[in-house]
Scaffold this motif. Structure first.
Motif, PDB file in Angstrom:
ATOM      1  N   ALA A  38       0.813  -1.216   0.000  1.00  0.00           N
ATOM      2  CA  ALA A  38       0.000   0.000   0.000  1.00  0.00           C
ATOM      3  C   ALA A  38       0.846   1.265   0.000  1.00  0.00           C
ATOM      4  O   ALA A  38       0.427   2.289  -0.540  1.00  0.00           O
ATOM      5  N   THR A  39       2.038   1.221   0.575  1.00  0.00           N
ATOM      6  CA  THR A  39       2.876   2.423   0.626  1.00  0.00           C
ATOM      7  C   THR A  39       3.349   2.834  -0.759  1.00  0.00           C
ATOM      8  O   THR A  39       3.608   4.006  -1.002  1.00  0.00           O
ATOM      9  N   LEU A  40       3.447   1.892  -1.694  1.00  0.00           N
ATOM     10  CA  LEU A  40       3.853   2.246  -3.050  1.00  0.00           C
ATOM     11  C   LEU A  40       2.689   2.749  -3.885  1.00  0.00           C
ATOM     12  O   LEU A  40       2.884   3.225  -4.991  1.00  0.00           O
ATOM     13  N   GLY A  41       1.475   2.634  -3.367  1.00  0.00           N
ATOM     14  CA  GLY A  41       0.301   3.064  -4.115  1.00  0.00           C
ATOM     15  C   GLY A  41       0.139   4.561  -4.172  1.00  0.00           C
ATOM     16  O   GLY A  41      -0.494   5.084  -5.081  1.00  0.00           O
ATOM     17  N   GLY A  42       0.711   5.271  -3.224  1.00  0.00           N
ATOM     18  CA  GLY A  42       0.567   6.723  -3.209  1.00  0.00           C
ATOM     19  C   GLY A  42       1.566   7.399  -4.120  1.00  0.00           C
ATOM     20  O   GLY A  42       2.524   6.796  -4.602  1.00  0.00           O
ATOM     21  N   PRO A  43       1.362   8.675  -4.371  1.00  0.00           N
ATOM     22  CA  PRO A  43       2.264   9.422  -5.252  1.00  0.00           C
ATOM     23  C   PRO A  43       3.707   9.467  -4.744  1.00  0.00           C
ATOM     24  O   PRO A  43       4.648   9.337  -5.526  1.00  0.00           O
ATOM     25  N   ALA A  44       3.889   9.634  -3.449  1.00  0.00           N
ATOM     26  CA  ALA A  44       5.250   9.717  -2.910  1.00  0.00           C
ATOM     27  C   ALA A  44       5.984   8.391  -3.083  1.00  0.00           C
ATOM     28  O   ALA A  44       7.177   8.361  -3.411  1.00  0.00           O
ATOM     29  N   GLY A  45       5.292   7.296  -2.897  1.00  0.00           N
ATOM     30  CA  GLY A  45       5.910   5.984  -3.079  1.00  0.00           C
ATOM     31  C   GLY A  45       6.290   5.726  -4.522  1.00  0.00           C
ATOM     32  O   GLY A  45       7.356   5.177  -4.812  1.00  0.00           O
ATOM     33  N   LEU A  46       5.433   6.135  -5.432  1.00  0.00           N
ATOM     34  CA  LEU A  46       5.734   5.949  -6.854  1.00  0.00           C
ATOM     35  C   LEU A  46       6.912   6.814  -7.291  1.00  0.00           C
ATOM     36  O   LEU A  46       7.753   6.374  -8.079  1.00  0.00           O
ATOM     37  N   VAL A  47       6.985   8.027  -6.781  1.00  0.00           N
ATOM     38  CA  VAL A  47       8.117   8.905  -7.108  1.00  0.00           C
ATOM     39  C   VAL A  47       9.410   8.314  -6.554  1.00  0.00           C
ATOM     40  O   VAL A  47      10.449   8.306  -7.238  1.00  0.00           O
ATOM     41  N   ALA A  48       9.365   7.792  -5.347  1.00  0.00           N
ATOM     42  CA  ALA A  48      10.556   7.178  -4.758  1.00  0.00           C
ATOM     43  C   ALA A  48      10.997   5.961  -5.563  1.00  0.00           C
ATOM     44  O   ALA A  48      12.196   5.760  -5.795  1.00  0.00           O
ATOM     45  N   LEU A  49      10.052   5.154  -5.988  1.00  0.00           N
ATOM     46  CA  LEU A  49      10.375   3.987  -6.805  1.00  0.00           C
ATOM     47  C   LEU A  49      10.984   4.407  -8.137  1.00  0.00           C
ATOM     48  O   LEU A  49      11.967   3.818  -8.600  1.00  0.00           O
ATOM     49  N   LEU A  50      10.428   5.433  -8.756  1.00  0.00           N
ATOM     50  CA  LEU A  50      10.956   5.934 -10.022  1.00  0.00           C
ATOM     51  C   LEU A  50      12.372   6.479  -9.856  1.00  0.00           C
ATOM     52  O   LEU A  50      13.252   6.208 -10.685  1.00  0.00           O
ATOM     53  N   LEU A  51      12.617   7.235  -8.800  1.00  0.00           N
ATOM     54  CA  LEU A  51      13.960   7.766  -8.555  1.00  0.00           C
ATOM     55  C   LEU A  51      14.972   6.649  -8.306  1.00  0.00           C
ATOM     56  O   LEU A  51      16.111   6.720  -8.767  1.00  0.00           O
ATOM     57  N   ALA A  52      14.567   5.618  -7.581  1.00  0.00           N
ATOM     58  CA  ALA A  52      15.455   4.483  -7.348  1.00  0.00           C
ATOM     59  C   ALA A  52      15.776   3.776  -8.660  1.00  0.00           C
ATOM     60  O   ALA A  52      16.930   3.385  -8.905  1.00  0.00           O
ATOM     61  N   LEU A  53      14.796   3.625  -9.520  1.00  0.00           N
ATOM     62  CA  LEU A  53      15.016   2.987 -10.817  1.00  0.00           C
ATOM     63  C   LEU A  53      15.960   3.814 -11.682  1.00  0.00           C
ATOM     64  O   LEU A  53      16.860   3.270 -12.324  1.00  0.00           O
ATOM     65  N   VAL A  54      15.783   5.123 -11.689  1.00  0.00           N
ATOM     66  CA  VAL A  54      16.675   6.004 -12.456  1.00  0.00           C
ATOM     67  C   VAL A  54      18.096   5.927 -11.915  1.00  0.00           C
ATOM     68  O   VAL A  54      19.064   5.885 -12.693  1.00  0.00           O
TER      69      VAL A  54
END
Length: 64
Positions: A38-54
């Protein structure tokens, strides 16, 4: 759904405060319903995941 603005019909308090047994039961149900991702479902979690991937892609693509 979050419990921030839900009002309990039993104690007339916010469900997020967990004043009575009904509030605590609803909080437990909401947490179980959301699951561990659920923590990845919010906007902040998605941005963090995207930054980690980059960051990982930048490390991999870096010339040796």
């Amino acid at each position: 759904m979050t419990a921030e603005w839900l009002v309990c019909a039993n104690c007339a308090g916010r469900v997020s405060e967990g004043r009575c047994a009904v509030c605590r039961a609803e909080l437990a149900r909401l947490r179980a319903e959301r699951g561990p991702w659920a923590t990845l479902g919010g906007p902040a979690g998605l941005v963090a995941l995207l930054l980690a991937l980059v960051a990982v892609l930048a490390l991999v693509a870096r010339p040796a």
